[in-house]
Design a protein around this motif. Structure first.
Motif, PDB file in Angstrom:
ATOM      1  N   LYS A   1      78.824  -6.033  -4.624  1.00 52.48           N
ATOM      2  CA  LYS A   1      79.586  -4.377  -4.596  1.00 52.48           C
ATOM      3  C   LYS A   1      78.435  -3.381  -4.913  1.00 52.48           C
ATOM      4  O   LYS A   1      78.644  -2.323  -4.292  1.00 52.48           O
ATOM      5  CB  LYS A   1      80.272  -4.321  -6.148  1.00 52.48           C
ATOM      6  CG  LYS A   1      80.940  -2.756  -6.189  1.00 52.48           C
ATOM      7  CD  LYS A   1      81.639  -2.895  -7.499  1.00 52.48           C
ATOM      8  CE  LYS A   1      82.492  -1.521  -7.621  1.00 52.48           C
ATOM      9  NZ  LYS A   1      83.171  -1.268  -8.969  1.00 52.48           N
TER      10      LYS A   1
ATOM     11  N   THR B   1      80.421   0.089   3.057  1.00 49.33           N
ATOM     12  CA  THR B   1      81.827   0.378   3.796  1.00 49.33           C
ATOM     13  C   THR B   1      82.722  -0.282   3.113  1.00 49.33           C
ATOM     14  O   THR B   1      82.689  -1.088   2.320  1.00 49.33           O
ATOM     15  CB  THR B   1      81.499  -0.340   5.330  1.00 49.33           C
ATOM     16  OG1 THR B   1      81.378  -1.876   4.960  1.00 49.33           O
ATOM     17  CG2 THR B   1      80.380   0.114   6.351  1.00 49.33           C
ATOM     18  N   SER B   2      84.164  -0.036   3.627  1.00 47.43           N
ATOM     19  CA  SER B   2      85.521  -0.270   3.022  1.00 47.43           C
ATOM     20  C   SER B   2      86.265  -0.940   4.191  1.00 47.43           C
ATOM     21  O   SER B   2      86.856   0.278   5.149  1.00 47.43           O
ATOM     22  CB  SER B   2      85.976   0.644   2.012  1.00 47.43           C
ATOM     23  OG  SER B   2      87.151  -0.125   1.690  1.00 47.43           O
TER      24      SER B   2
ATOM     25  N   SER C   1      82.232   4.339   3.846  1.00 44.91           N
ATOM     26  CA  SER C   1      82.441   4.765   2.609  1.00 44.91           C
ATOM     27  C   SER C   1      82.075   6.147   2.167  1.00 44.91           C
ATOM     28  O   SER C   1      81.005   6.266   1.419  1.00 44.91           O
ATOM     29  CB  SER C   1      82.068   3.659   1.484  1.00 44.91           C
ATOM     30  OG  SER C   1      82.708   2.476   1.586  1.00 44.91           O
TER      31      SER C   1
ATOM     32  N   ARG D   1      77.473  -2.487  -1.022  1.00 41.19           N
ATOM     33  CA  ARG D   1      78.681  -1.941  -0.145  1.00 41.19           C
ATOM     34  C   ARG D   1      78.466  -0.566   0.274  1.00 41.19           C
ATOM     35  O   ARG D   1      79.091   0.085  -0.853  1.00 41.19           O
ATOM     36  CB  ARG D   1      79.761  -2.544  -0.667  1.00 41.19           C
ATOM     37  CG  ARG D   1      79.853  -3.937  -0.671  1.00 41.19           C
ATOM     38  CD  ARG D   1      81.179  -4.435  -1.366  1.00 41.19           C
ATOM     39  NE  ARG D   1      80.990  -5.698  -1.976  1.00 41.19           N
ATOM     40  CZ  ARG D   1      82.143  -6.276  -2.769  1.00 41.19           C
ATOM     41  NH1 ARG D   1      83.081  -5.463  -3.408  1.00 41.19           N
ATOM     42  NH2 ARG D   1      81.906  -7.566  -3.070  1.00 41.19           N
TER      43      ARG D   1
ATOM     44  N   LEU E   1      78.344  -9.319   0.603  1.00 48.69           N
ATOM     45  CA  LEU E   1      77.324  -8.266  -0.041  1.00 48.69           C
ATOM     46  C   LEU E   1      77.970  -7.960  -1.636  1.00 48.69           C
ATOM     47  O   LEU E   1      79.300  -7.851  -1.693  1.00 48.69           O
ATOM     48  CB  LEU E   1      77.554  -7.019   0.964  1.00 48.69           C
ATOM     49  CG  LEU E   1      77.283  -6.998   2.207  1.00 48.69           C
ATOM     50  CD1 LEU E   1      77.277  -5.732   2.904  1.00 48.69           C
ATOM     51  CD2 LEU E   1      75.658  -7.344   2.242  1.00 48.69           C
TER      52      LEU E   1
ATOM     53  N   SER F   1      72.895  -4.524   4.456  1.00 46.77           N
ATOM     54  CA  SER F   1      73.912  -3.762   5.184  1.00 46.77           C
ATOM     55  C   SER F   1      73.613  -3.427   6.592  1.00 46.77           C
ATOM     56  O   SER F   1      74.742  -3.538   7.445  1.00 46.77           O
ATOM     57  CB  SER F   1      74.355  -2.360   4.650  1.00 46.77           C
ATOM     58  OG  SER F   1      74.806  -2.545   3.199  1.00 46.77           O
TER      59      SER F   1
END
Length: 385
Positions: free
Chosen positions: A222, A227-228, A233, A225, A220, A82
């Motif tokens: 799930k 961020t969204s 996040s 992750r 990436l 990330s």
């Protein structure tokens, strides 16, 4: 002569590690089984782990802390995939886990501006050569080499890069300089003697800013992750875990943290581990056939204590015969019920690895050491016969 006194707990594995003293299944009676981890009481349990971890470790209030999947490994992978890319990266490696992160950075992420700074088992790279204006990936404590970073003095307070620290066998037993670290990962299965498969991830404000300002040029999964739609996040760090955690393991983590609080917090946890190392050091000093893999006491781990066999007879054996000898010694102690899983890691030089973390009692370490002398003596006599 075979010793008489046996360790009351023969668990010296470096992960999963010995449960805290006095642990029993009764510690899990209040586990929230059959309930959603997203229910109000489920979130309360998860937040309890985070809050207690923050308090015991002294994590700054502005750092975000979360429970993540796949143990410490999952937490490190989330950070690497990330965050890395916008700056050059220095990767420090002196044992197998650090080498794994180097492989991820160079062969999986395929980053090109990478400086690998390596050292042999028992040693550490020259930390003065590390450029913390680049991103830095390192393990605080090398579980398979018995080597730890002596301090965080080599990390600039005004650094431009992020420091990504795998602290899985250091957290709780070693003092971490939080102001020098941007990403910190650990698991419960090490110093707290918890169960495996869950990791923890702490992010500094600088790491959060990187997440929101940098979009990695790669897909990436799930599970990675953080961020969204370009935004951090935050829910993941407020008990909304990425996937379903084991509420039984959550309860066990709470129990371990309560025990840590009861014995005196992090200072007491550090003191317990250091006392265990001291017991081993006293034995090594009077024992001619063994020595520490890490010759320099300043970088010697007091959790994963790695030892090398220096005896001439053993040194004359080829590498495979050395490994076989260590395995036979381990099997002898296992059969006697005095020590489990103390052979060195498969990637390390042939030798012994004794977990001396905070859940291990010094009296058990002291009871183990004469058995090491006995087992090695038996093997040597059998070879000479």
């Amino acid at each position: 002569m075979k010793p008489v006194v046996r360790p009351q707990n023969p668990c010296f594995s470096s992960g999963p590690c010995a449960k805290r003293p006095g642990w029993s299944l009764n510690a899990l009676e209040k586990a929230l089984l059959g309930r959603s981890h997203r229910s109000k009481p489920g979130k309360a349990k998860i937040n309890d782990v985070v809050d207690r971890s923050r308090a015991v470790l002294g994590i700054p209030a502005e750092y975000r802390v979360a429970i993540v999947p796949a143990s410490d490994t999952g937490a490190v992978e989330m950070a690497l995939w990330s965050l890395l890319g916008p700056r050059g990266v220095d990767v420090l490696t002196w044992e197998s886990f650090g080498e794994g992160w180097a492989t991820d950075v160079t062969k999986q992420l395929k980053l090109t501006d990478v400086r690998l700074q390596r050292a042999d088992y028992g040693q550490i790279p020259d930390l003065a050569e590390v450029d913390t204006d680049r991103d830095v990936v390192f393990t605080w404590n090398g579980t398979t080499s018995g080597v730890c970073v002596p301090n965080g003095d080599w990390i600039k307070p005004d650094r431009q890069g992020l420091t990504i620290c795998d602290a899985t066998s250091a957290a709780f037993a070693m003092a971490l300089p939080w102001d020098k670290l941007d990403v910190i990962t650990w698991s419960w299965q090490k110093v707290l003697g918890g169960e495996a498969a869950h990791g923890m991830l702490a992010l500094s404000p600088r790491a959060v800013a990187r997440l929101e300002s940098y979009a990695p040029p790669r897909p990436l999964p799930k599970l990675f992750r953080l961020t969204s739609k370009g935004k951090f996040s935050d829910g993941i760090f407020q008990a909304e875990t990425i996937n379903t955690p084991s509420m039984l393991v959550i309860e066990d983590a709470i129990d371990g943290l309560k025990w840590a609080e009861a014995v005196g917090g992090q200072k007491a946890l550090m003191a317990r581990a250091k006392s265990n190392l001291a017991a081993v050091a006293e034995w090594v000093a009077r024992t001619p056939w063994i020595d520490f893999l890490a010759a320099d006491p300043a970088i010697r781990s007091w959790t994963s204590v790695c030892l090398k066999i220096t005896d001439d007879w053993f040194q004359r054996l080829d590498i495979e015969a050395q490994r076989a000898t260590v395995k036979r010694l381990e099997a002898m102690l296992d059969a006697e019920g005095v020590a489990y899983d103390i052979a060195g890691h498969r990637d390390a030089p042939p030798g012994l690895r004794i977990w001396c973390g905070s859940t291990v009692e010094r009296s058990n370490v002291e009871a183990l050491l004469p058995w090491l002398d006995w087992a090695y003596g038996e093997l040597r006599r059998a070879a000479a016969a």
